[in-house]
Motif scaffolding. Structure first.
Motif, PDB file in Angstrom:
ATOM      1  N   ASP A 233      -0.359  -9.316  -5.138  1.00 28.77           N
ATOM      2  CA  ASP A 233      -0.821  -8.058  -4.532  1.00 28.77           C
ATOM      3  C   ASP A 233       0.097  -7.609  -3.391  1.00 28.77           C
ATOM      4  O   ASP A 233       0.394  -6.417  -3.243  1.00 28.77           O
ATOM      5  N   SER A 234       0.550  -8.575  -2.583  1.00 31.93           N
ATOM      6  CA  SER A 234       1.411  -8.223  -1.444  1.00 31.93           C
ATOM      7  C   SER A 234       2.710  -7.601  -1.914  1.00 31.93           C
ATOM      8  O   SER A 234       3.145  -6.558  -1.399  1.00 31.93           O
ATOM      9  N   ASN A 237       2.240  -4.131  -3.367  1.00 26.49           N
ATOM     10  CA  ASN A 237       2.099  -3.108  -2.325  1.00 26.49           C
ATOM     11  C   ASN A 237       3.458  -2.673  -1.793  1.00 26.49           C
ATOM     12  O   ASN A 237       3.704  -1.494  -1.533  1.00 26.49           O
ATOM     13  N   TYR A 241       4.337   1.158  -2.398  1.00 27.15           N
ATOM     14  CA  TYR A 241       4.201   2.037  -1.241  1.00 27.15           C
ATOM     15  C   TYR A 241       5.446   2.089  -0.351  1.00 27.15           C
ATOM     16  O   TYR A 241       5.701   3.098   0.305  1.00 27.15           O
ATOM     17  N   TRP A 247       4.563   3.363 -11.692  1.00 27.82           N
ATOM     18  CA  TRP A 247       3.546   2.419 -12.168  1.00 27.82           C
ATOM     19  C   TRP A 247       3.892   1.817 -13.526  1.00 27.82           C
ATOM     20  O   TRP A 247       3.516   0.684 -13.819  1.00 27.82           O
ATOM     21  N   GLU A 339       4.124  -3.894   5.475  1.00 30.57           N
ATOM     22  CA  GLU A 339       3.273  -4.141   4.304  1.00 30.57           C
ATOM     23  C   GLU A 339       3.006  -5.634   4.146  1.00 30.57           C
ATOM     24  O   GLU A 339       1.874  -6.057   3.913  1.00 30.57           O
ATOM     25  N   SER A 343      -0.585  -7.563   4.732  1.00 32.20           N
ATOM     26  CA  SER A 343      -1.154  -8.275   3.584  1.00 32.20           C
ATOM     27  C   SER A 343      -1.450  -9.719   3.937  1.00 32.20           C
ATOM     28  O   SER A 343      -2.505 -10.265   3.586  1.00 32.20           O
ATOM     29  N   ARG A 369       1.567   3.488   5.931  1.00 30.56           N
ATOM     30  CA  ARG A 369       1.275   4.474   4.900  1.00 30.56           C
ATOM     31  C   ARG A 369      -0.118   5.076   5.114  1.00 30.56           C
ATOM     32  O   ARG A 369      -0.980   4.469   5.738  1.00 30.56           O
ATOM     33  N   THR A 371      -2.790   5.581   3.300  1.00 30.53           N
ATOM     34  CA  THR A 371      -4.019   4.909   2.883  1.00 30.53           C
ATOM     35  C   THR A 371      -4.372   3.737   3.792  1.00 30.53           C
ATOM     36  O   THR A 371      -5.510   3.297   3.814  1.00 30.53           O
ATOM     37  N   TYR A 372      -3.368   3.218   4.548  1.00 28.16           N
ATOM     38  CA  TYR A 372      -3.657   2.090   5.417  1.00 28.16           C
ATOM     39  C   TYR A 372      -4.502   2.492   6.620  1.00 28.16           C
ATOM     40  O   TYR A 372      -5.193   1.679   7.213  1.00 28.16           O
ATOM     41  N   ASP A 375      -7.921   1.888   5.708  1.00 29.51           N
ATOM     42  CA  ASP A 375      -8.129   0.466   5.453  1.00 29.51           C
ATOM     43  C   ASP A 375      -8.216  -0.324   6.760  1.00 29.51           C
ATOM     44  O   ASP A 375      -9.069  -1.185   6.942  1.00 29.51           O
TER      45      ASP A 375
END
Length: 507
Positions: A233-234, A237, A241, A247, A339, A343, A369, A371-372, A375
């Protein structure tokens, strides 16, 4: 001081010459029954009396034109001069109270008597406490007395420090950081300008009590990540991002990553080789190869001697600070590093391998970013990551983030758009914020929120006796003697003769 008018939460008081009151100061208006209206001064003006206005105009018109002696048979000239200097204090109601307690509550229909009420200064200690709880942090001086805040009001909170450049934002964040360290709190700093790296040094260059508790990490020098220690996942990201990997390419990357992990060959070198030999469309291969090249060239990965947050977590557990120096990093590297750090922190906090951490993010809009923001404010806050954003661009923070902020530290703004942004975002009325923020001198800030018991306070931030390194590097210095016009410093000694050569009338 006397009450002049009260309309809604606006109270106007008349102050006579000699009754000096500053913007930001608190007053109490006490009626006969002992009930008190708590007001804060947000502007000071002259008391405009129509007759006085006429007298001033007459004085200006006649001054220096006519000669003669002043005739004052009624002896009212002194009274007129007194009225000319009278002041009008514009105040906002902040709550009600009594001689025993003060509360930030609606005041309902309470209207103190205009004739018999008494107006007094309200000592700041009555609002904030004396700071003798053992968990206090000295923030500075407010209303001629020291202002102490309880560090527990920073715990679990979202803080925003904003103001135009050069007003003292970073200075305040360093004061908060050192205050938290005094109470054993774990802290992390994303230091974009390299301003926090010498906080462990006194002004004379000697080590101070924070020196052993502040660990400075310079990515690519003494701070690198091991690819094998990162979760999928890290790294996804980072690719999505920070490096904008499409994708469809990410799906192929996941397959490569899982194959290498299954074979126990997860390293940056083997990743590059796998991408070259993997069966996929040429455009996907080119996209993956370019991202792998960026990761290698960043010099922040080392498969053998990497040192990451997990290995440094014991420093945080013992109440220290980790300063990540991002000064020499380009924008892509900054985003990659942030990032990965966030993470890692999220994983450690989720697995309860770390206590709660106070994160200081300088100029966060440059590397965090979009979206962070949500979060950090919501999910990561519940995990135990309490963030302080420091920015000179208040409009880069969304309004919904401001509304969730528990503490706001606002320095001076002159730009109308910036003033408008911050005035809409505080828990108090916008009118008083606008007037007070515009009048703030350097290193003074308006504090709003839990740390000041929701009573807005103007504070002069205390001096720090450590190397703060926040000064702007100047070309011209004030202590240098300026060169007089018409006598420039010669570039070459021979040119001096040319400059001072007597004029030849024949030329």
């Amino acid at each position: 001081m006397k009450i002049y008018t009260k309309e809604g939460d606006n109270v106007r008081l008349i102050a006579m010459p000699g009754e000096e009151v500053n913007v930001g100061e608190y007053l109490t208006i006490t009626d006969r029954g002992g009930r008190q209206l708590i007001v804060q001064v947000f502007d000071v003006q002259y008391a405009n009396v129509q007759g006085v206005f006429e007298d001033l105009l007459r004085g200006e018109i006649l001054g220096g034109v006519l000669e003669g002696s002043d005739v004052d048979p009624m002896g009212v000239s002194d009274q007129i001069a007194f009225v000319k200097d009278a002041k009008l204090l514009l105040c906002k109601v902040r709550g009600v109270g009594s001689s025993l307690s003060l509360e930030y509550n609606p005041w309902g229909s309470f209207l103190p008597s205009r004739t018999s009420s008494k107006v007094d200064r309200l000592p700041l200690q009555r609002l904030m406490g004396s700071g003798e709880s053992g968990m206090s942090l000295k923030l500075g001086v407010a209303c001629d007395s020291n202002l102490y805040v309880d560090v527990r009001n920073l715990d679990g909170k979202l803080n925003i420090i904003t103001g135009r450049k050069g007003t003292g934002k970073s200075h305040l964040s360093k004061a908060l950081l050192l205050g938290l360290l005094d109470h054993g709190a774990p802290c992390m700093v994303l230091d974009i300008n390299g301003e926090y790296v010498n906080l462990g040094m006194n002004l004379d260059g000697s080590r101070n009590r924070y020196h052993s508790r502040i660990k400075v990490l310079k990515p690519g020098v003494n701070f690198r990540f091991q690819l094998a220690s990162l979760s999928l996942d890290s790294i996804l990201n980072v690719l999505a991002y920070a490096l904008d990997l499409p994708w469809n390419s990410i799906r192929t990357f996941i397959q490569i990553w899982q194959r290498l992990k299954q074979d126990g060959k997860l390293s940056l070198e083997s990743l590059g080789e796998a991408v070259k030999s993997w069966r996929c469309h040429e455009t996907i291969r080119e996209a993956l190869e370019s991202r792998c090249a960026t990761l290698i060239n960043s010099r922040i990965f080392d498969d053998k001697d990497g040192l990451d947050i997990v290995q440094l977590s014991h420093s945080l557990r013992e109440g220290g600070a980790i300063v990540v120096d991002l000064k020499d990093q380009n924008s892509v590297n900054r985003r990659i590093i942030v990032e990965l750090i966030l993470s890692k922190l999220k994983d450690l906090l989720y697995n309860k391998r770390l206590p709660a951490v106070f994160l200081f993010a300088e100029e966060a809009h440059l590397y965090l970013r979009e979206t962070y923001w949500d979060d950090v404010v919501t999910r990561m806050r519940h995990l135990g990551l309490f963030t302080t954003f420091i920015t000179n661009q208040p409009d880069t923070i969304r309004e919904n983030i401001y509304r969730q902020a528990d503490n706001l530290f606002i320095f001076n703004f002159l730009n109308e758009r910036d003033v408008e942004t911050v005035s809409k975002s505080t828990k108090i009325d916008g009118e008083s914020v606008k007037r007070m923020v515009k009048a703030l001198p350097p290193r003074h800030c308006l504090v709003v929120g839990d740390v000041v018991n929701n009573f807005p306070v103007v504070v002069e931030v205390k001096e720090l006796k450590v190397k703060t390194m926040g000064e702007t590097r100047l070309f011209f210095h004030l202590n240098e003697t300026p060169q007089l016009r018409g006598h420039p410093t010669p570039i070459h000694p021979n040119l001096e003769t040319m400059h001072h050569k007597p004029e030849n009338p024949d030329d």
